[in-house]
Design a protein around this motif. Structure first.
Motif, short mmCIF file in Angstrom:
data_model
loop_
_atom_site.label_atom_id
_atom_site.label_comp_id
_atom_site.label_asym_id
_atom_site.label_seq_id
_atom_site.Cartn_x
_atom_site.Cartn_y
_atom_site.Cartn_z
N UNK A 35 -3.61 24.63 3.46
CA UNK A 35 -2.54 24.01 2.69
C UNK A 35 -1.37 24.97 2.55
N UNK A 36 -1.63 26.28 2.55
CA UNK A 36 -0.57 27.27 2.45
C UNK A 36 0.22 27.11 1.18
N UNK A 37 1.54 26.98 1.36
CA UNK A 37 2.40 26.86 0.19
C UNK A 37 2.53 25.43 -0.31
N UNK A 38 1.83 24.56 0.35
CA UNK A 38 1.93 23.16 0.01
C UNK A 38 1.58 22.92 -1.46
N UNK A 39 2.38 22.10 -2.11
CA UNK A 39 2.20 21.72 -3.51
C UNK A 39 2.29 22.90 -4.46
N UNK A 40 2.97 23.96 -4.07
CA UNK A 40 3.13 25.12 -4.94
C UNK A 40 3.74 24.74 -6.28
N UNK A 41 4.70 23.85 -6.22
CA UNK A 41 5.36 23.45 -7.46
C UNK A 41 4.36 22.83 -8.43
N UNK A 68 0.85 -1.19 0.00
CA UNK A 68 0.00 0.00 0.00
C UNK A 68 0.89 1.25 0.00
N UNK A 69 1.10 1.87 -1.16
CA UNK A 69 1.85 3.13 -1.18
C UNK A 69 1.00 4.27 -0.63
N UNK A 70 1.63 5.10 0.20
CA UNK A 70 0.95 6.25 0.80
C UNK A 70 1.78 7.50 0.51
N UNK A 71 1.09 8.60 0.21
CA UNK A 71 1.79 9.83 -0.13
C UNK A 71 2.25 10.56 1.13
N UNK A 72 3.51 10.97 1.10
CA UNK A 72 4.09 11.78 2.17
C UNK A 72 4.57 13.09 1.55
N UNK A 73 4.98 14.02 2.42
CA UNK A 73 5.56 15.27 1.95
C UNK A 73 6.84 15.53 2.71
N UNK A 74 7.80 16.09 2.02
CA UNK A 74 9.05 16.44 2.69
C UNK A 74 9.46 17.85 2.29
N UNK A 75 9.97 18.63 3.24
CA UNK A 75 10.39 19.99 2.90
C UNK A 75 11.65 19.99 2.05
N UNK A 76 11.68 20.91 1.11
CA UNK A 76 12.87 21.04 0.26
C UNK A 76 12.94 22.47 -0.27
N UNK A 77 13.96 23.21 0.17
CA UNK A 77 14.19 24.57 -0.30
C UNK A 77 12.94 25.44 -0.18
N UNK A 78 12.31 25.38 0.99
CA UNK A 78 11.16 26.23 1.26
C UNK A 78 9.85 25.75 0.68
N UNK A 79 9.85 24.61 0.01
CA UNK A 79 8.63 24.05 -0.56
C UNK A 79 8.42 22.64 0.00
N UNK A 80 7.26 22.08 -0.32
CA UNK A 80 6.98 20.70 0.05
C UNK A 80 6.93 19.89 -1.24
N UNK A 81 7.63 18.76 -1.25
CA UNK A 81 7.52 17.91 -2.43
C UNK A 81 6.94 16.56 -2.03
N UNK A 82 6.16 15.99 -2.93
CA UNK A 82 5.44 14.75 -2.65
C UNK A 82 6.36 13.56 -2.88
N UNK A 83 6.22 12.56 -2.01
CA UNK A 83 6.98 11.33 -2.17
C UNK A 83 6.11 10.17 -1.68
N UNK A 84 6.13 9.08 -2.44
CA UNK A 84 5.37 7.89 -2.09
C UNK A 84 6.27 6.90 -1.37
N UNK A 85 5.73 6.32 -0.29
CA UNK A 85 6.44 5.28 0.45
C UNK A 85 5.46 4.17 0.79
N UNK A 86 5.98 2.98 0.95
CA UNK A 86 5.15 1.83 1.26
C UNK A 86 4.71 1.89 2.72
N UNK A 87 3.41 1.80 2.97
CA UNK A 87 2.89 1.78 4.34
C UNK A 87 3.20 0.43 4.96
N UNK A 88 3.53 0.44 6.23
CA UNK A 88 3.85 -0.80 6.94
C UNK A 88 2.96 -0.91 8.17
N UNK A 89 2.56 -2.13 8.48
CA UNK A 89 1.83 -2.37 9.72
C UNK A 89 0.46 -1.73 9.77
#
Length: 321
Positions: free
Chosen positions: A307-313, A233-254
């Motif tokens: 959401x603010x600046x989230x997903x601005x890119x 089950x891939x789940x979307x996460x966000x990580x900060x990068x240079x003042x923005x948030x970028x989306x990244x998928x990771x496998x959910x566990x447990x």
């Protein structure tokens, strides 16, 4: 008292997204199937982006930070120039992923659907036929108002995504006898039920399936129609990068499986025999009204975090198109 489970389906990315607790995003042909396959084979972080150019830029940025990611995706069904792979789940191998465990992905419909769901500020789960039950487990662990976003095709509903949503809703009806279905969810469920449980034969009639077969990707359709082949089950996460948030998928566990509701006690008197054939959706469409309370409709007034600046890119990319 536990909240009733509610389900709504958005049939394409061209529609308004209602307020829900969690989104299950489907692009069964082929983006979400490829994403699930990536993690099945042991893949690490996968970065979904909204356009081919954005994918190239992000791949270069990630390469400058360390090992170069695998650049994969499609434009009109085929790999864009300079991409390592297209959008076929059958092209992925363990050896390839072992060598390059991170990836950047851009597709015509699927990755945009993921980012649109993320912009609403609620959890996003990647779903397809291959992980239908597992993805539903994950979604139910995150909330009672389940939204299913079908990527569709050319911003219109697509048969393939709609019938896949119906597969998931059929499983949900078995788990939640008091399920509340919005009209579009009823349509998706009816689409699946009219197939007679034959996903592959029905899927092959979809416009996108016919197109994929013409350009040599027919085997991808058969692979995408394997129901519950994996618990990934891939789940979307966000990580900060240079003042923005970028989306990244990771496998959910447990992911915990929700405990079943205790059965209702039997009625003292047998139910009267219906005078007409029952509506197959009669028990699924229930708008609650109690005493002086106004009718409660699906997903109105749901709280959304800013959401603010989230997903601005992502939004900037959409404005450029």
């Amino acid at each position: 008292m536990a909240k009733p489970i509610e389900a709504d389906v958005v049939l394409s990315c061209g529609e308004h997204l209602p307020a829900v607790d969690v989104w299950m995003v489907i692009d069964v042909l082929r983006a979400t199937t490829v994403i699930v396959r990536w993690f099945e084979l042991g893949g690490g972080d996968l970065f979904p982006v909204g356009s081919v150019e954005a994918a190239r830029r992000l791949a270069r940025a990630l390469a400058s930070e360390g090992a170069a990611p695998l650049l994969m995706g499609e434009e009109n069904g085929i790999p864009p120039q300079g991409f390592d792979l297209g959008n076929s789940p059958l092209d992925l191998t363990r050896d390839l992923i072992r060598e390059r465990p991170r990836a950047v992905m851009a597709t015509t419909n699927g990755t945009g659907a993921l980012l649109s769901a993320a912009a609403t500020g609620v959890p996003v789960v990647v779903a397809c036929a291959r992980n239908a039950a597992a993805a539903l487990d994950c979604a139910l662990s995150l909330g009672s108002r389940i939204g299913v976003l079908c990527a569709g095709r050319k911003r219109r509903p697509a048969w393939d995504d709609t019938i896949c949503a119906g597969v998931i809703l059929e499983e949900l009806t078995r788990r939640a006898p008091d399920l509340l279905l919005a009209d579009s969810a009823r349509l998706a469920l009816l689409t699946w039920r009219t197939s007679g449980g034959k996903l592959l034969s029905s899927m092959r009639t979809a416009d996108h399936s016919v197109f994929l077969n013409k350009i040599g990707y027919g085997p991808d359709v058969s692979f995408a129609c394997e129901i519950d082949a994996t618990s990934v089950v891939p789940v979307l996460h966000e990580e900060p990068h240079e003042g923005e948030m970028r989306a990244v998928l990771r496998n959910a566990q447990g992911i915990p499986r929700p405990a079943p509701e205790p059965p209702s006690p039997p009625s003292a008197e047998p139910a009267p025999k219906p005078l007409r054939d029952p509506d197959p959706f009669e028990g699924l469409l229930r708008y609650a009204q109690d005493g002086n309370e106004a009718p409660r409709y699906f997903f109105l007034g749901g709280a959304r975090r800013a959401v603010g600046k989230k997903m601005d890119m992502v939004l900037k990319e959409e404005e450029r198109r």
